[in-house]
Design a protein around this motif. Sequence first.
Motif, PDB file in Angstrom:
ATOM      1  N   PRO A  41      22.470  16.098  37.321  1.00 45.37           N
ATOM      2  CA  PRO A  41      22.716  17.437  36.462  1.00 45.37           C
ATOM      3  C   PRO A  41      23.773  16.651  35.327  1.00 45.37           C
ATOM      4  O   PRO A  41      23.835  17.318  34.370  1.00 45.37           O
ATOM      5  N   PHE A  42      24.601  15.706  35.482  1.00 44.87           N
ATOM      6  CA  PHE A  42      25.354  15.152  34.729  1.00 44.87           C
ATOM      7  C   PHE A  42      24.327  14.529  33.200  1.00 44.87           C
ATOM      8  O   PHE A  42      24.462  14.757  32.317  1.00 44.87           O
ATOM      9  N   LEU A  43      23.369  13.925  33.961  1.00 44.46           N
ATOM     10  CA  LEU A  43      22.547  13.221  32.799  1.00 44.46           C
ATOM     11  C   LEU A  43      21.627  14.397  31.933  1.00 44.46           C
ATOM     12  O   LEU A  43      21.570  14.189  30.893  1.00 44.46           O
ATOM     13  N   THR A  44      21.071  15.374  32.749  1.00 45.57           N
ATOM     14  CA  THR A  44      20.364  16.181  32.109  1.00 45.57           C
ATOM     15  C   THR A  44      21.107  17.266  31.393  1.00 45.57           C
ATOM     16  O   THR A  44      20.760  17.551  30.292  1.00 45.57           O
ATOM     17  N   GLY A  45      22.303  17.265  31.695  1.00 44.35           N
ATOM     18  CA  GLY A  45      23.355  17.926  30.715  1.00 44.35           C
ATOM     19  C   GLY A  45      23.485  17.301  29.396  1.00 44.35           C
ATOM     20  O   GLY A  45      23.544  17.956  28.464  1.00 44.35           O
ATOM     21  N   LEU A  46      23.505  15.805  29.610  1.00 39.72           N
ATOM     22  CA  LEU A  46      23.706  15.283  28.318  1.00 39.72           C
ATOM     23  C   LEU A  46      22.682  15.494  27.506  1.00 39.72           C
ATOM     24  O   LEU A  46      22.766  15.511  26.273  1.00 39.72           O
ATOM     25  N   LEU A 194      15.808  23.639  31.001  1.00 35.94           N
ATOM     26  CA  LEU A 194      15.719  22.391  31.936  1.00 35.94           C
ATOM     27  C   LEU A 194      17.107  22.221  32.712  1.00 35.94           C
ATOM     28  O   LEU A 194      17.167  21.634  33.968  1.00 35.94           O
ATOM     29  N   HIS A 195      18.173  22.661  31.894  1.00 38.90           N
ATOM     30  CA  HIS A 195      19.433  22.385  32.544  1.00 38.90           C
ATOM     31  C   HIS A 195      20.008  23.513  33.223  1.00 38.90           C
ATOM     32  O   HIS A 195      20.691  23.265  34.290  1.00 38.90           O
ATOM     33  N   GLY A 196      19.687  24.830  32.741  1.00 37.04           N
ATOM     34  CA  GLY A 196      19.736  26.038  33.722  1.00 37.04           C
ATOM     35  C   GLY A 196      19.187  25.976  34.885  1.00 37.04           C
ATOM     36  O   GLY A 196      19.754  26.321  35.832  1.00 37.04           O
ATOM     37  N   TYR A 197      17.856  25.393  34.740  1.00 33.07           N
ATOM     38  CA  TYR A 197      17.163  25.165  36.063  1.00 33.07           C
ATOM     39  C   TYR A 197      17.983  24.211  37.047  1.00 33.07           C
ATOM     40  O   TYR A 197      17.966  24.507  38.186  1.00 33.07           O
ATOM     41  N   ALA A 198      18.518  23.147  36.726  1.00 30.06           N
ATOM     42  CA  ALA A 198      19.280  22.117  37.551  1.00 30.06           C
ATOM     43  C   ALA A 198      20.666  23.017  38.215  1.00 30.06           C
ATOM     44  O   ALA A 198      20.896  22.878  39.215  1.00 30.06           O
ATOM     45  N   PHE A 200      20.362  26.157  38.703  1.00 29.46           N
ATOM     46  CA  PHE A 200      19.429  26.916  39.731  1.00 29.46           C
ATOM     47  C   PHE A 200      19.236  26.289  40.924  1.00 29.46           C
ATOM     48  O   PHE A 200      19.385  27.028  42.148  1.00 29.46           O
ATOM     49  N   ILE A 201      18.930  25.139  40.980  1.00 23.77           N
ATOM     50  CA  ILE A 201      18.613  24.253  42.068  1.00 23.77           C
ATOM     51  C   ILE A 201      19.813  24.581  43.242  1.00 23.77           C
ATOM     52  O   ILE A 201      19.924  24.846  44.197  1.00 23.77           O
ATOM     53  N   PHE A 202      21.084  24.591  42.528  1.00 21.60           N
ATOM     54  CA  PHE A 202      22.084  24.404  43.272  1.00 21.60           C
ATOM     55  C   PHE A 202      22.652  26.108  43.705  1.00 21.60           C
ATOM     56  O   PHE A 202      22.793  26.571  44.635  1.00 21.60           O
ATOM     57  N   GLY A 203      22.532  26.762  42.676  1.00 21.83           N
ATOM     58  CA  GLY A 203      22.932  28.313  42.631  1.00 21.83           C
ATOM     59  C   GLY A 203      22.084  29.237  43.731  1.00 21.83           C
ATOM     60  O   GLY A 203      22.621  30.311  44.142  1.00 21.83           O
ATOM     61  N   SER A 204      20.807  28.889  43.791  1.00 22.45           N
ATOM     62  CA  SER A 204      19.968  29.467  44.464  1.00 22.45           C
ATOM     63  C   SER A 204      20.190  29.500  46.076  1.00 22.45           C
ATOM     64  O   SER A 204      19.393  29.659  46.936  1.00 22.45           O
ATOM     65  N   VAL A 205      20.884  28.244  46.639  1.00 21.27           N
ATOM     66  CA  VAL A 205      20.980  28.130  47.854  1.00 21.27           C
ATOM     67  C   VAL A 205      21.901  28.840  48.682  1.00 21.27           C
ATOM     68  O   VAL A 205      23.228  28.671  48.741  1.00 21.27           O
ATOM     69  N   LYS A 206      21.426  29.853  49.204  1.00 20.61           N
ATOM     70  CA  LYS A 206      22.200  30.662  49.845  1.00 20.61           C
ATOM     71  C   LYS A 206      23.088  30.360  51.074  1.00 20.61           C
ATOM     72  O   LYS A 206      23.914  30.878  51.411  1.00 20.61           O
ATOM     73  N   ALA A 207      22.590  29.267  51.707  1.00 24.30           N
ATOM     74  CA  ALA A 207      23.501  28.610  52.651  1.00 24.30           C
ATOM     75  C   ALA A 207      24.587  28.097  52.328  1.00 24.30           C
ATOM     76  O   ALA A 207      25.493  27.649  53.387  1.00 24.30           O
ATOM     77  N   ASN A 208      24.832  27.811  50.891  1.00 27.03           N
ATOM     78  CA  ASN A 208      25.894  26.831  50.610  1.00 27.03           C
ATOM     79  C   ASN A 208      26.957  28.113  49.835  1.00 27.03           C
ATOM     80  O   ASN A 208      26.653  28.466  48.771  1.00 27.03           O
ATOM     81  N   ALA A 209      27.975  28.260  50.511  1.00 28.04           N
ATOM     82  CA  ALA A 209      28.967  29.301  49.906  1.00 28.04           C
ATOM     83  C   ALA A 209      29.451  28.834  48.581  1.00 28.04           C
ATOM     84  O   ALA A 209      29.657  29.774  47.886  1.00 28.04           O
ATOM     85  N   LEU A 210      29.606  27.736  48.288  1.00 25.34           N
ATOM     86  CA  LEU A 210      30.153  27.320  47.116  1.00 25.34           C
ATOM     87  C   LEU A 210      29.297  27.405  46.096  1.00 25.34           C
ATOM     88  O   LEU A 210      29.476  27.914  44.851  1.00 25.34           O
ATOM     89  N   MET A 216      26.056  29.994  38.240  1.00 26.09           N
ATOM     90  CA  MET A 216      25.729  28.652  38.060  1.00 26.09           C
ATOM     91  C   MET A 216      24.757  28.010  37.048  1.00 26.09           C
ATOM     92  O   MET A 216      25.414  27.032  36.414  1.00 26.09           O
ATOM     93  N   PRO A 217      23.789  28.600  36.745  1.00 28.18           N
ATOM     94  CA  PRO A 217      23.040  28.047  35.589  1.00 28.18           C
ATOM     95  C   PRO A 217      23.729  28.234  34.369  1.00 28.18           C
ATOM     96  O   PRO A 217      23.824  27.105  33.642  1.00 28.18           O
ATOM     97  N   VAL A 218      24.341  29.559  34.113  1.00 24.22           N
ATOM     98  CA  VAL A 218      25.091  29.270  32.760  1.00 24.22           C
ATOM     99  C   VAL A 218      26.051  28.610  32.687  1.00 24.22           C
ATOM    100  O   VAL A 218      26.414  27.875  31.639  1.00 24.22           O
ATOM    101  N   ILE A 219      27.014  28.404  33.640  1.00 25.27           N
ATOM    102  CA  ILE A 219      28.169  27.299  33.782  1.00 25.27           C
ATOM    103  C   ILE A 219      27.636  26.012  33.447  1.00 25.27           C
ATOM    104  O   ILE A 219      27.999  25.407  32.658  1.00 25.27           O
ATOM    105  N   PHE A 220      26.225  25.598  34.070  1.00 26.18           N
ATOM    106  CA  PHE A 220      25.806  24.342  34.083  1.00 26.18           C
ATOM    107  C   PHE A 220      25.320  24.336  32.318  1.00 26.18           C
ATOM    108  O   PHE A 220      25.617  23.184  31.908  1.00 26.18           O
ATOM    109  N   ILE A 221      24.645  25.234  31.788  1.00 27.35           N
ATOM    110  CA  ILE A 221      24.064  24.947  30.528  1.00 27.35           C
ATOM    111  C   ILE A 221      25.611  24.811  29.380  1.00 27.35           C
ATOM    112  O   ILE A 221      25.573  23.926  28.699  1.00 27.35           O
TER     113      ILE A 221
END
Lengths: 422, 257
Positions: A41-46, A194-198, A200-210, A216-221
Motif C-alpha cells: 500500500p505504501f507504493l500504490t499510495g505513492l 486503485l488505492h482506495g481498493y488497497a 478495502f483489502i484491509f478494511g473488509s477483513v471482518k476478522a480483524n478488529a483493527l 479505511m479506503p478513504v484514509i488510504f486515499i
Amino acid sequence: MIAEAAQHAEVAVHGMEWTVKELFTYPNEFIYWTIQIVMYPFLTGLVAGAFVLSSLYHVFGQDDLKDIAKFSLLFSFALLLVAPMPLLFHLQQPQRNWEVMLTPHFTSAIAAFGMVFSVYMAIVASEIWFVYRKFFVERVNELKNKEGLGNAILKLIYTILTLGVFDVSERALHKDERAVKMLAGIGIPVACFLHGYAGFIFGSVKANALWMTPLMPVIFIMSAIVSGIALCLLTYIVIMEWQKFQITRHGRRSWHMSADEVKGAEIDMVRKVSKYLIGFLVAAITLELLDLIFRGYTAVKSWDILRSVIYGKDFFNIFVLQYSIGNLVPFVLLLLPGLTVKRTVLATLLVLFGVFMMRWNVVIGGQAFSLTFAGYMHYHLPIIPHDAETFKEGLFGALLMGGLPFVFFWIFNKIIPSLKYK
Amino acid sequence: MKFTRRDFLTTAAKGALITALPAGAIKFLGPDEVRADIDSSGKVRWAFLVDTFKCVGCGLCVKACKNENETPYGAPVTRTWVERYIIKKNGEMLADTPLGARDGFTDNKVRGDEVDPKDIGKAFFVPKLCNQCDSPPCVQVCPVGATYQVGDGVVLVDRSWCIGCGYCIMACPYGVRFFHPVHKVAEKCNFCYHRITKGMQTACVDACPFGARKIGNLKDPEDPVTKIVLTERVGVLKSEYGTKPQVYYLGLDENVR
Ligand code: SF4
Ligand code: SF4
C-alpha cells in the motif's frame, strides 16, 4: 515453548521466524502479512499520489504545477511498475500469480487487482504517450541525419515510441491536449480506486478488529496523496539541486538556465506544492483521528485489546513515530513562514516516513494482537537474511522494492527527459 | 486430494461445452450450479459436535490428526487443537494451548507458572477445529477460488491452485488456518474429508477415548449429532462475525475465545 518447537520442527513454519507470541494465542496464529504487505500500500499510495499531483495541472489547470506535473506523471509510471512486486514477493506460490488474472474469484477484494491495475497502467501509459508524442517525433527527426550505432538505436526506440504517428500539426497537437486532459480526468478516480481498493483489502477483513472500518479506503486515499506529493516534491528538489550543481561545474551551456534561475524556479515550485501537501495532510490526519476517536467512543468488544495495543504496545510507533515525527513536525515545518528548500526536504522526508509508519501500524499493528483478544504477537523484522524467505520478507527485500522505482525512473528519464522538456 | 476443484471445473466445463455446443452456445456454470453438481443430493450437511464436559485435555485427537493429515509433528501449527481455560476464584482468566495440546495437559503450569488448585474456581478444556462455516469468509476472500465450499458444507483447499497469499488466513476469525510447512499453501481442518466421504469417522473422533467429539449429518433427523443439536442447548463460537459456524458445543463458557 516456541523456540523448543522450532528445534523439533522438521520444516519451517511460515511466520515463526519473525513472530514472538505473548500470553494466550491460537496455535496457528503468526504474523503472516509482513513488511512486503506494508510496502504494497505504501507504493500504490505513492503511485496514486504522484498521478493526482500531475492531474491537478492537466485537469484543473493549476498552472503553477506545470513543471512538476510532467515529471510526476512519469514518476508515477515508474512506481506503478513496482507496485505489484511486493505482493508477488510475499506469495508462497509466486509462480501461480497469474491465477489471479486467469481465474479471478470476484468475491475477493484481491481478485480485482489485475483488472484495476491493468486499466490504470493503460491510462498512465497512454497519457504519457500523448504528452510526449511531439517530443518523440522531434527526436526522430533530429536523429535522422546523425551517424553512429548509439544514435541508430535511439532513433529506433523513439520511432517505436511514436507508434507510427508523425502528425505534429497544430490540430493534431490540440487533439493530444484534449486527450491528455480526458485521460488525466479519468485517471483521478481510477487512481483513487486503485488505492482506495488497497484500503478495502484491509478494511473488509471482518476478522480483524483493527482493520475493519469503512473509513479505511478513504484514509488510504488521503495518505496516498500526501505521500505521493511528498515524494514528487522531494525528487524534484533532488533533481533541481543536481542540475544546479552541474551548471556551476560545467557552466551554462549544459542547461538553458543559470544556476540562479534554477534556484528561483525551484523555490517557487516548492512553495506552491507544499501548500497542496499541507491541505491533504490535514485531511488525512482528520480522518485517522476520527477513526480512533470513534473506536474509543463506541468501545465494542475488541476495544480493550485494541486500546492496549494502540496506547500501550504500539504507542511509540503510533503516537511518536507516526503522528508526531511523521505528521506534526513536518506540518509545523511547512507552515512556518519563509519556507526554504532545506526545510522542505526535511519535511517531505518526515511525511514519507509518517505515511510509511501509518501503513506499518495498520498492517503489522493489525496482527499485533491475537484473535483470542487475550494475547499478543510481536513482529521482528528479519534484517540479515539467511534464506530466501528472510530476504524476501525482510529489510533488504523491502529496500529493494523501495529502490526499484528510482532505478526505473532513472532509465525512463534517459529516454523521456521529463524535467528538461517544456 | 485427487479430485481437485480445478479438475472438477475442467471436467464440468468440458461437459458443459459438449452438451451446449450442439445448441450453439457455451454454458458457464455459476457457483451454485457448481456446488449443486458436486453434491446434487442435498441430503448431507456435515456438522460437528463437541461435548466440552467430556474432554479431559489428553490431546490424543491432536496427535491423531497430525498423523492422519500429515501435519509435521514438531511444527506448532495444527488442524485441530485443545485449549485449557482456568478461571480463578478472583475472576482472573488463564488460558493456554501449548503446541495445540499435542502432548496433552499434564501439569498445573500455565506458561511456566504453577497454578494453585485452591485458587481455581472452574477449569475446562475446549477442542477447536474448522467450523466449516455456512458463510465462510475464507472462501469469500480467496482471490483465485482455491478455497471453496462443497455442497455438503465442508470447506476445502485446492493445494494445486492456492497461490499462498494468506488472505484466507487473515479472514478466518477462528485462527484455524495456516500455511502447510511442506506444501506451502493454505491448510486447515476439512473434517477428514477423505474419510467421512467413505463412511468413516474423522481421525480425531476415532481417537477420542471419551466421546467428546462427534461428527454427523444435520440433514439426517436420525443422526445422533442432529438430535442433540436440535434438542439440547448448544452454542457456537464467535457468532457475532456472521460466519454461521457448524461446530456445535455443549457446555460452552462465556470465557471461551
Ligand atoms: S472456521 Fe475459518 S477456515 Fe473454517 S470455514 Fe469458518 S472461516 Fe473458513
Ligand atoms: S492462501 Fe490460498 S486458499 Fe488462501 S486465499 Fe490465498 S490463494 Fe486462496
